[in-house]
Write a protein that holds these residues in place. Structure first.
Motif, PDB file in Angstrom:
ATOM      1  N   PRO A 189      21.148  -2.403  40.963  1.00 36.54           N
ATOM      2  CA  PRO A 189      21.116  -0.930  40.935  1.00 36.54           C
ATOM      3  C   PRO A 189      22.485  -0.308  40.679  1.00 36.54           C
ATOM      4  CG  PRO A 189      19.906  -1.785  42.818  1.00 36.54           C
ATOM      5  CD  PRO A 189      20.641  -2.937  42.238  1.00 36.54           C
ATOM      6  N   THR A 245      23.488  -0.738  37.063  1.00 36.98           N
ATOM      7  CA  THR A 245      22.782   0.232  36.221  1.00 36.98           C
ATOM      8  C   THR A 245      23.546   1.550  36.162  1.00 36.98           C
ATOM      9  OG1 THR A 245      20.669  -0.753  36.816  1.00 36.98           O
ATOM     10  CG2 THR A 245      20.605   1.471  35.921  1.00 36.98           C
ATOM     11  N   SER A 246      24.035   1.997  37.304  1.00 34.45           N
ATOM     12  CA  SER A 246      24.816   3.228  37.337  1.00 34.45           C
ATOM     13  C   SER A 246      26.081   3.095  36.492  1.00 34.45           C
ATOM     14  CB  SER A 246      25.189   3.564  38.790  1.00 34.45           C
ATOM     15  OG  SER A 246      25.961   4.732  38.840  1.00 34.45           O
ATOM     16  N   LEU A 275      25.181   3.465  32.810  1.00 35.45           N
ATOM     17  CA  LEU A 275      24.951   4.863  32.443  1.00 35.45           C
ATOM     18  C   LEU A 275      26.285   5.596  32.296  1.00 35.45           C
ATOM     19  CD1 LEU A 275      21.922   5.748  34.767  1.00 35.45           C
ATOM     20  CD2 LEU A 275      21.897   4.881  32.436  1.00 35.45           C
ATOM     21  N   ASN A 326      20.077   7.349  28.103  1.00 37.73           N
ATOM     22  CA  ASN A 326      20.263   6.980  29.500  1.00 37.73           C
ATOM     23  C   ASN A 326      18.933   6.755  30.221  1.00 37.73           C
ATOM     24  OD1 ASN A 326      22.992   6.856  29.486  1.00 37.73           O
ATOM     25  ND2 ASN A 326      23.341   8.879  30.321  1.00 37.73           N
ATOM     26  N   LEU A 327      17.917   7.557  29.896  1.00 35.30           N
ATOM     27  CA  LEU A 327      16.617   7.335  30.533  1.00 35.30           C
ATOM     28  C   LEU A 327      16.007   6.014  30.083  1.00 35.30           C
ATOM     29  CD1 LEU A 327      14.978  10.890  30.518  1.00 35.30           C
ATOM     30  CD2 LEU A 327      15.947   9.632  32.446  1.00 35.30           C
ATOM     31  N   SER A 362      17.870   3.313  31.859  1.00 33.82           N
ATOM     32  CA  SER A 362      17.493   3.306  33.264  1.00 33.82           C
ATOM     33  C   SER A 362      16.131   2.657  33.474  1.00 33.82           C
ATOM     34  CB  SER A 362      17.487   4.746  33.801  1.00 33.82           C
ATOM     35  OG  SER A 362      17.161   4.772  35.155  1.00 33.82           O
ATOM     36  N   ASN A 395      15.487  -0.662  35.618  1.00 32.26           N
ATOM     37  CA  ASN A 395      14.584  -0.589  36.766  1.00 32.26           C
ATOM     38  C   ASN A 395      13.499  -1.655  36.696  1.00 32.26           C
ATOM     39  OD1 ASN A 395      15.845   1.482  38.127  1.00 32.26           O
ATOM     40  ND2 ASN A 395      14.698   3.087  37.081  1.00 32.26           N
TER      41      ASN A 395
END
Length: 381
Positions: free
Chosen positions: A307, A310-311, A314, A360-361, A364, A368
């Motif tokens: 997680p 992932t940040s 982005l 970015n979506l 993400s 996820n």
């Protein structure tokens, strides 16, 4: 959905309705003001300008572009440049970050201290400053005739970095098309196995290997041959190979170094989150440190690492927009030029927001999905 709306409505329906009306009124006032301003200065709202000719050049682009092509093609070139540097940045920062994070936990005092200094210096200086540093360093490299070859085939010059390139000759596809074909075949195999309920680690690995082998066999049978092209000094310049411009090399280096330091800290925290009992149990089984990290620690640490990584991905994608400061023609740079030459600033802003939001979506969602798989495997244990 109805339950969520009812919960949000709560015991103050009139208050919520008044809030919605106020937001709608502010939005209508903003739009009316923008349209009035655009009409006053003679600009027609809309995206019709995308079909007009863009009378500027783009320094480097993955697709062919020249002055006179449409703004749509110019923006596509900028988008591909942003995707290229973001994708390469994420991959290289992950590789370097994992290596540095593990090295930071070494019992070698000199190595761990060097890693700590690298992380502290990199994390506590602005990325923009680092980009200026790497750009100045790229410009200070020797000219092609004075450049020495690293490993016999890599040249660092003030005209860019020259590295060996790989291509396919004599076949029906180019290298990029072959890679896309191989990726799609691998994905199709995995989806079929998953739909049949037979997707395991062993069957997934076999499916990927088979998907890799099938397109390669097809390409070989069709007469395609891989060809490596090495850069070499020819006259006053270097010919052959793949040239990374100074701007691209500086941007990629800055992003990789900055986010590798962040990922290294994430990896360190993830590894240290695994209990010492796991290390002791693995040592009792006779595993050495490398096997313990690879087989025992990292699979568990991934639930903490993924997680946060992932940040970082982005942030890396968004920070690639700093390319405009060193002259690399990314999406922001080209859209900014488009807005200045057409006056369609609002539409340009909408394009930028939509593009970064979509990238970015999508990133993400992919991360996820991977995170859910890692968490599922962990829960099974």
């Amino acid at each position: 959905m109805v339950e969520k709306i009812r919960a949000w409505w709560g015991g103050w329906p009139l208050g919520q309705l008044a809030f919605l009306l106020a937001v709608g009124a502010l939005g209508a006032l903003f739009i009316a003001n923008v349209l009035e301003t655009m009409a006053r200065i003679g600009i027609l709202p809309g995206f019709g300008f995308l079909s007009s000719s863009a009378n500027f050049e783009i320094g480097e682009s993955p697709i062919a572009f020249r002055a006179g092509d449409t703004y749509r093609r110019a923006i596509l070139a900028g988008l591909l440049n942003t995707l290229k540097v973001s994708l390469l940045g994420c991959v290289l920062a992950t590789i370097l970050g994992v290596a540095v994070g593990i090295a930071g936990l070494s019992r070698n005092l000199l190595l761990s201290r060097l890693v700590r200094w690298f992380i502290e210096i990199t994390r506590n200086t602005p990325l923009l400053l680092q980009l200026f540093f790497w750009m100045a360093l790229a410009k200070a490299l020797p000219a092609p005739r004075q450049a020495s070859a690293l490993f016999g085939s890599v040249f660092l010059t003030n005209r860019g970095v020259y590295i060996p390139s790989l291509s396919l000759e004599g076949g029906p596809f180019g290298l990029a098309a072959a890679l896309v074909l191989t990726g799609l075949a691998s994905l199709a195999f995995i989806l079929v196995l998953r739909a049949a309920g037979r997707l395991t680690r062993r069957s997934g690995t076999f499916a990927v290997m088979l998907a890799l082998a099938a397109p390669l066999a097809f390409l070989v049978l069709s007469g395609a041959r891989p060809a490596a092209e090495l850069p070499a000094l020819s006259g006053f310049n270097i010919r052959g190979g793949l040239n990374l411009s100074p701007e691209f090399a500086a941007l990629l280096t800055g992003l990789v170094v900055k986010f590798a330091a962040l990922i290294a800290e994430i990896v360190r925290a993830g590894i240290q989150s695994v209990g010492t009992g796991q290390w002791e149990a693995a040592r009792a089984l006779g595993l050495h440190d490398g096997q313990i990290i690879r087989l025992v620690v990292l699979p568990q640490a991934l639930r903490v690492i993924t997680p946060l990584t992932t940040s970082s991905y982005l942030d890396l994608t968004k920070d690639s927009s700093l390319a405009v400061a060193i002259g690399f023609p990314d999406l922001v740079s080209i859209v900014n030029t488009t807005a200045n030459t057409t006056g369609q600033s609002l539409e340009a802003l909408i394009i930028l927001i939509g593009a970064f939001l979509t990238i970015n979506l999508a990133l993400s969602v992919l991360m996820n999905v991977y995170n859910n798989r890692v968490a599922l495997r962990g829960s099974r244990r």
